[in-house]
Design a protein around this motif. Structure first.
Motif, PDB file in Angstrom:
ATOM      1  N   THR A 123       0.833  -1.203   0.000  1.00 29.13           N
ATOM      2  CA  THR A 123       0.000   0.000   0.000  1.00 29.13           C
ATOM      3  C   THR A 123       0.867   1.253   0.000  1.00 29.13           C
ATOM      4  O   THR A 123       0.590   2.230  -0.706  1.00 29.13           O
ATOM      5  CB  THR A 123      -0.941   0.017   1.214  1.00 29.13           C
ATOM      6  OG1 THR A 123      -1.734  -1.186   1.218  1.00 29.13           O
ATOM      7  CG2 THR A 123      -1.872   1.221   1.182  1.00 29.13           C
ATOM      8  N   ILE A 124       1.939   1.234   0.780  1.00 29.12           N
ATOM      9  CA  ILE A 124       2.868   2.370   0.804  1.00 29.12           C
ATOM     10  C   ILE A 124       3.530   2.540  -0.562  1.00 29.12           C
ATOM     11  O   ILE A 124       3.724   3.667  -1.037  1.00 29.12           O
ATOM     12  CB  ILE A 124       3.927   2.179   1.910  1.00 29.12           C
ATOM     13  CG1 ILE A 124       3.278   2.304   3.297  1.00 29.12           C
ATOM     14  CG2 ILE A 124       5.058   3.194   1.766  1.00 29.12           C
ATOM     15  CD1 ILE A 124       4.202   1.958   4.448  1.00 29.12           C
ATOM     16  N   ALA A 125       3.846   1.428  -1.212  1.00 32.33           N
ATOM     17  CA  ALA A 125       4.457   1.504  -2.540  1.00 32.33           C
ATOM     18  C   ALA A 125       3.515   2.171  -3.536  1.00 32.33           C
ATOM     19  O   ALA A 125       3.907   3.101  -4.251  1.00 32.33           O
ATOM     20  CB  ALA A 125       4.835   0.102  -3.029  1.00 32.33           C
ATOM     21  N   TRP A 126       2.249   1.720  -3.567  1.00 32.74           N
ATOM     22  CA  TRP A 126       1.283   2.304  -4.515  1.00 32.74           C
ATOM     23  C   TRP A 126       0.950   3.749  -4.153  1.00 32.74           C
ATOM     24  O   TRP A 126       0.758   4.594  -5.024  1.00 32.74           O
ATOM     25  CB  TRP A 126       0.014   1.450  -4.575  1.00 32.74           C
ATOM     26  CG  TRP A 126       0.237   0.122  -5.221  1.00 32.74           C
ATOM     27  CD1 TRP A 126       0.059  -1.114  -4.676  1.00 32.74           C
ATOM     28  CD2 TRP A 126       0.693  -0.108  -6.570  1.00 32.74           C
ATOM     29  NE1 TRP A 126       0.383  -2.100  -5.569  1.00 32.74           N
ATOM     30  CE2 TRP A 126       0.762  -1.506  -6.746  1.00 32.74           C
ATOM     31  CE3 TRP A 126       1.050   0.728  -7.623  1.00 32.74           C
ATOM     32  CZ2 TRP A 126       1.174  -2.088  -7.940  1.00 32.74           C
ATOM     33  CZ3 TRP A 126       1.473   0.166  -8.822  1.00 32.74           C
ATOM     34  CH2 TRP A 126       1.524  -1.227  -8.973  1.00 32.74           C
ATOM     35  N   PHE A 127       0.909   4.042  -2.849  1.00 34.53           N
ATOM     36  CA  PHE A 127       0.666   5.419  -2.408  1.00 34.53           C
ATOM     37  C   PHE A 127       1.803   6.335  -2.862  1.00 34.53           C
ATOM     38  O   PHE A 127       1.564   7.491  -3.249  1.00 34.53           O
ATOM     39  CB  PHE A 127       0.530   5.459  -0.884  1.00 34.53           C
ATOM     40  CG  PHE A 127       0.543   6.848  -0.312  1.00 34.53           C
ATOM     41  CD1 PHE A 127      -0.576   7.655  -0.376  1.00 34.53           C
ATOM     42  CD2 PHE A 127       1.692   7.350   0.281  1.00 34.53           C
ATOM     43  CE1 PHE A 127      -0.553   8.952   0.144  1.00 34.53           C
ATOM     44  CE2 PHE A 127       1.722   8.631   0.810  1.00 34.53           C
ATOM     45  CZ  PHE A 127       0.595   9.434   0.736  1.00 34.53           C
ATOM     46  N   LEU A 184      -5.226   1.156  -6.345  1.00 30.59           N
ATOM     47  CA  LEU A 184      -4.513   0.102  -5.618  1.00 30.59           C
ATOM     48  C   LEU A 184      -4.163   0.538  -4.190  1.00 30.59           C
ATOM     49  O   LEU A 184      -4.160  -0.287  -3.270  1.00 30.59           O
ATOM     50  CB  LEU A 184      -3.253  -0.307  -6.378  1.00 30.59           C
ATOM     51  CG  LEU A 184      -3.507  -1.096  -7.667  1.00 30.59           C
ATOM     52  CD1 LEU A 184      -2.227  -1.260  -8.472  1.00 30.59           C
ATOM     53  CD2 LEU A 184      -4.107  -2.461  -7.342  1.00 30.59           C
ATOM     54  N   SER A 185      -3.890   1.826  -3.997  1.00 37.87           N
ATOM     55  CA  SER A 185      -3.648   2.341  -2.640  1.00 37.87           C
ATOM     56  C   SER A 185      -4.902   2.183  -1.780  1.00 37.87           C
ATOM     57  O   SER A 185      -4.835   1.739  -0.624  1.00 37.87           O
ATOM     58  CB  SER A 185      -3.244   3.815  -2.688  1.00 37.87           C
ATOM     59  OG  SER A 185      -2.086   4.007  -3.442  1.00 37.87           O
ATOM     60  N   LEU A 186      -6.053   2.550  -2.340  1.00 37.02           N
ATOM     61  CA  LEU A 186      -7.326   2.442  -1.612  1.00 37.02           C
ATOM     62  C   LEU A 186      -7.669   0.986  -1.338  1.00 37.02           C
ATOM     63  O   LEU A 186      -8.149   0.643  -0.239  1.00 37.02           O
ATOM     64  CB  LEU A 186      -8.443   3.123  -2.399  1.00 37.02           C
ATOM     65  CG  LEU A 186      -8.312   4.650  -2.555  1.00 37.02           C
ATOM     66  CD1 LEU A 186      -9.389   5.189  -3.486  1.00 37.02           C
ATOM     67  CD2 LEU A 186      -8.386   5.340  -1.200  1.00 37.02           C
TER      68      LEU A 186
END
Length: 381
Positions: A176-180, A194-196
């Motif tokens: 999640t941190i990567a996509w954020f 993907l973050s959501l």
């Protein structure tokens, strides 16, 4: 025709990163000791090669490099783990540190591809968790048996492709941190979605600590990168906060099963999950040897207490700070904490100074994961 067999530095560093990430994110390898050990040996070998390749640039005089290099001392000196021939964690830590020292010499290299790899691999855990939590299968439960034999803590929905819901939450948080990180820089829809989805999957894991640490780390990164004035920030984020609270409340009314994690914050569950007994033991251990501690690995090897008539042993403290104090004393504690805090402040400074997109994704990822790690360390291992 002559074939070019040279290997670029960038490719070697990428290979190093993949060697680290694959055992961490492809879960079957995490349980295969021989595979992990082989990966670590290859990791160290390539790292040494990179350092020798530019030995004149091996700058121990750089403050940040020197600080992290010193952290090897508490791990190998007066180590209970090594004395008991438990080399795994010590060797893994030194392997990762070698990767850092080798990579930092090649300042033109971008780690963006490795962050993307983290995001892609994490989708295994994000999507399987969401699918299982909606009581769907699509044959994934059989595929999950290739990743783990059984679930020993959690449910199919909370643990997904792992055997423990804590492991699942770590992989989802990392992804999640990567996509954020990509979403905050590129604003691309796929990264935002993907973050959501990663946050939704975190809800389904029912892990409180990682969920809180993840959300706060992303919020702090957003605020730090925001160039608006303080007054504008307060107004803007107050409005956004109200909208989010309303949206969460509506989602709770429509899909209450998604918020089972909230039950763990009230009287329906032991709020600390008996961690207080581990913390008490760690603190007493620290008090009995406050300066140098009892040695790296002491807590896990010495713990033998009874909680609610159940014997508890061979566990970590579920608080990295108390465990550091117990194992390494105030000296070892400072050896680790000082570079952690210094690295965090350097990251914040770099993000504020960065006026273009050069290394922006890497900086956001670094800042978020540092905050996530430091926060989760208060209740996790």
């Amino acid at each position: 025709m002559k074939i070019d067999t040279s290997i670029s530095t960038g490719n070697l560093i990428s290979l190093l990163g993949i060697i680290i990430l694959v055992p961490m994110l492809i879960y079957p390898l995490n349980s295969a000791g021989s595979v992990l050990m082989i990966s670590e040996f290859v990791l160290v070998a390539i790292a040494i090669f990179l350092m020798v390749r530019k030995i004149n640039m091996f700058v121990i005089k750089e403050k940040l490099v020197f600080m992290w290099l010193v952290t090897i001392l508490p791990v190998v000196v007066n180590s209970v783990s090594i004395a008991n021939k438990q080399f795994g964690y010590a060797f893994l830590f030194i392997s990762i540190l070698f990767f850092f020292l080798a990579s930092i010499q090649y300042k033109g290299y971008s780690f963006k591809n490795l962050i993307l790899l983290i995001g892609i691999l994490s989708c295994i855990y994000i999507f399987s968790t969401i699918i299982f939590s909606f009581n769907l299968d699509f044959g994934l439960s059989k595929l999950a048996l290739l990743f783990r034999s059984s679930i020993y803590q959690g449910t199919l929905g909370s643990a997904g492709f792992t055997s423990h819901y804590s492991h699942n939450s770590m992989y989802i948080a990392l992804g999640t941190i990567a996509w954020f990180s990509f979403a905050s820089i590129t604003k691309k829809k796929v990264s935002i979605v993907l973050s959501l989805l990663g946050i939704v999957a975190m809800l389904f894991t029912e892990k409180r600590g990682p969920l809180i640490a993840l959300i706060i780390s992303m919020m702090i990164a957003i605020v730090i990168r925001d160039k608006d004035s303080f007054t504008k920030k307060i107004t803007k984020y107050f409005i956004i906060g109200i909208i989010l609270l309303v949206a969460i409340y509506i989602a709770y009314l429509l899909f209450p099963f998604m918020f089972a994690v909230l039950d763990r914050f009230n009287g329906n569950d032991n709020m600390l999950s008996n961690r207080q007994y581990l913390w008490q033991y760690a603190w007493k251990s620290f008090e009995s040897s406050p300066l140098f501690g009892h040695g790296w690995g002491y807590f896990a090897n010495s713990l033998n207490i009874t909680v609610d008539t159940v014997g508890v042993s061979n566990m970590n403290a579920h608080n990295i700070y108390l465990q550091l104090l117990a194992d390494t004393g105030i000296i070892g504690f400072l050896i680790f904490i000082v570079p952690m805090i210094y690295t965090l402040f350097v990251s914040i400074k770099l993000i504020r100074k960065n006026t273009n997109k050069l290394l922006a994704t890497e900086l956001v990822f670094s800042l978020c994961f540092q905050i996530f790690f430091l926060m989760y360390g208060f209740s996790g291992n």
